[in-house]
Write a protein that holds these residues in place. Sequence first.
Motif, mmCIF file in Angstrom:
data_model
loop_
_atom_site.group_PDB
_atom_site.id
_atom_site.type_symbol
_atom_site.label_atom_id
_atom_site.label_comp_id
_atom_site.label_asym_id
_atom_site.label_seq_id
_atom_site.Cartn_x
_atom_site.Cartn_y
_atom_site.Cartn_z
ATOM 1 N N ARG A 4 -6.046 2.222 -4.917
ATOM 2 C CA ARG A 4 -6.062 0.757 -4.740
ATOM 3 C C ARG A 4 -5.176 0.052 -5.774
ATOM 4 N NH1 ARG A 4 -11.377 2.306 -3.583
ATOM 5 N NH2 ARG A 4 -11.895 1.960 -1.397
ATOM 6 N N GLU A 5 -5.133 0.586 -6.995
ATOM 7 C CA GLU A 5 -4.264 0.005 -8.033
ATOM 8 C C GLU A 5 -2.796 0.183 -7.652
ATOM 9 O OE1 GLU A 5 -2.975 -2.006 -11.380
ATOM 10 O OE2 GLU A 5 -4.902 -1.999 -10.356
ATOM 11 N N HIS A 6 -2.451 1.321 -7.098
ATOM 12 C CA HIS A 6 -1.081 1.544 -6.620
ATOM 13 C C HIS A 6 -0.732 0.501 -5.557
ATOM 14 C CE1 HIS A 6 1.693 3.342 -3.602
ATOM 15 N NE2 HIS A 6 2.392 3.628 -4.687
ATOM 16 N N ALA A 7 -1.639 0.279 -4.622
ATOM 17 C CA ALA A 7 -1.399 -0.706 -3.569
ATOM 18 C C ALA A 7 -1.244 -2.110 -4.155
ATOM 19 C CB ALA A 7 -2.545 -0.671 -2.554
ATOM 20 N N ARG A 8 -2.115 -2.452 -5.109
ATOM 21 C CA ARG A 8 -2.051 -3.777 -5.727
ATOM 22 C C ARG A 8 -0.712 -3.992 -6.429
ATOM 23 N NH1 ARG A 8 -2.236 -6.272 -10.123
ATOM 24 N NH2 ARG A 8 -2.613 -4.510 -11.474
ATOM 25 N N GLN A 9 -0.316 -3.019 -7.254
ATOM 26 C CA GLN A 9 0.940 -3.156 -7.993
ATOM 27 C C GLN A 9 2.161 -3.145 -7.077
ATOM 28 O OE1 GLN A 9 1.527 -0.666 -11.458
ATOM 29 N NE2 GLN A 9 -0.610 -0.875 -12.088
ATOM 30 N N GLY A 10 2.068 -2.406 -5.989
ATOM 31 C CA GLY A 10 3.200 -2.320 -5.071
ATOM 32 C C GLY A 10 3.271 -3.446 -4.065
ATOM 33 N N GLY A 11 2.179 -4.208 -3.946
ATOM 34 C CA GLY A 11 2.148 -5.269 -2.954
ATOM 35 C C GLY A 11 1.922 -4.737 -1.547
ATOM 36 N N PHE A 12 1.309 -3.555 -1.451
ATOM 37 C CA PHE A 12 1.031 -2.943 -0.156
ATOM 38 C C PHE A 12 -0.429 -3.165 0.208
ATOM 39 C CE2 PHE A 12 3.597 0.319 -2.581
ATOM 40 C CZ PHE A 12 4.831 -0.079 -2.096
ATOM 41 N N PRO A 13 -0.734 -3.315 1.509
ATOM 42 C CA PRO A 13 -2.144 -3.337 1.878
ATOM 43 C C PRO A 13 -2.742 -1.936 1.759
ATOM 44 C CG PRO A 13 -0.769 -3.417 3.843
ATOM 45 C CD PRO A 13 0.154 -3.484 2.648
ATOM 46 N N ALA A 14 -4.011 -1.867 1.514
ATOM 47 C CA ALA A 14 -4.766 -0.603 1.540
ATOM 48 C C ALA A 14 -6.075 -0.946 2.238
ATOM 49 C CB ALA A 14 -4.986 -0.055 0.144
ATOM 50 N N ASP A 15 -5.971 -1.128 3.553
ATOM 51 C CA ASP A 15 -7.107 -1.602 4.325
ATOM 52 C C ASP A 15 -8.264 -0.613 4.349
ATOM 53 O OD1 ASP A 15 -5.922 -4.160 5.346
ATOM 54 O OD2 ASP A 15 -4.435 -2.715 6.061
ATOM 55 N N ARG A 16 -7.966 0.658 4.372
ATOM 56 C CA ARG A 16 -8.996 1.700 4.318
ATOM 57 C C ARG A 16 -8.497 2.818 3.419
ATOM 58 N NH1 ARG A 16 -11.349 3.781 9.727
ATOM 59 N NH2 ARG A 16 -12.950 4.473 8.298
ATOM 60 N N VAL A 17 -9.331 3.243 2.491
ATOM 61 C CA VAL A 17 -9.040 4.382 1.619
ATOM 62 C C VAL A 17 -10.177 5.369 1.833
ATOM 63 C CG1 VAL A 17 -8.710 5.163 -0.760
ATOM 64 C CG2 VAL A 17 -7.849 2.909 -0.055
ATOM 65 N N MET A 18 -9.845 6.525 2.388
ATOM 66 C CA MET A 18 -10.871 7.504 2.748
ATOM 67 C C MET A 18 -10.566 8.839 2.083
ATOM 68 S SD MET A 18 -10.771 6.544 6.784
ATOM 69 C CE MET A 18 -8.970 6.485 6.734
ATOM 70 N N GLU A 19 -11.564 9.393 1.407
ATOM 71 C CA GLU A 19 -11.384 10.710 0.806
ATOM 72 C C GLU A 19 -11.432 11.770 1.909
ATOM 73 O OE1 GLU A 19 -13.181 13.684 -2.603
ATOM 74 O OE2 GLU A 19 -13.801 11.588 -2.592
ATOM 75 N N LEU A 20 -10.460 12.645 1.889
ATOM 76 C CA LEU A 20 -10.379 13.731 2.865
ATOM 77 C C LEU A 20 -11.377 14.808 2.461
ATOM 78 C CD1 LEU A 20 -8.659 14.656 5.304
ATOM 79 C CD2 LEU A 20 -7.146 15.748 3.672
#
Length: 102
Positions: A64-80
């Motif tokens: 989520r921090e990567h998404a925040r810093q990059g300005g990308f959405p991260a609508d769902r983050v699911m552990e495989l």
Amino acid sequence: MPKYIIEREIPGAGRLSSSELRGISQKSCSVLQSLGPQIQWVQSYVTDDKITCIYIAPNAELIREHARQGGFPADRVMELRATIDPTTAEPQQPAAVAPAPA
């Protein structure tokens, strides 16, 4: 280290040009470098309105921090939890057993 699937809802993602995709990739790599070696981008899949990514990271918060810093959405983050493929359907062979010493 855990592997994650990230769903990024991006309307029109499938119409992004190769130049636009390159720019997104470059921004992602730049943020990854600043976050350090614990987070790795494996691959992304672009469909009509979504980019689905595979990452390796110690936790979802770093994703989520990567998404925040990059300005990308991260609508769902699911552990495989597991990976299956056609070979999963094959019967398991018992492990070879060495003959008992005489």
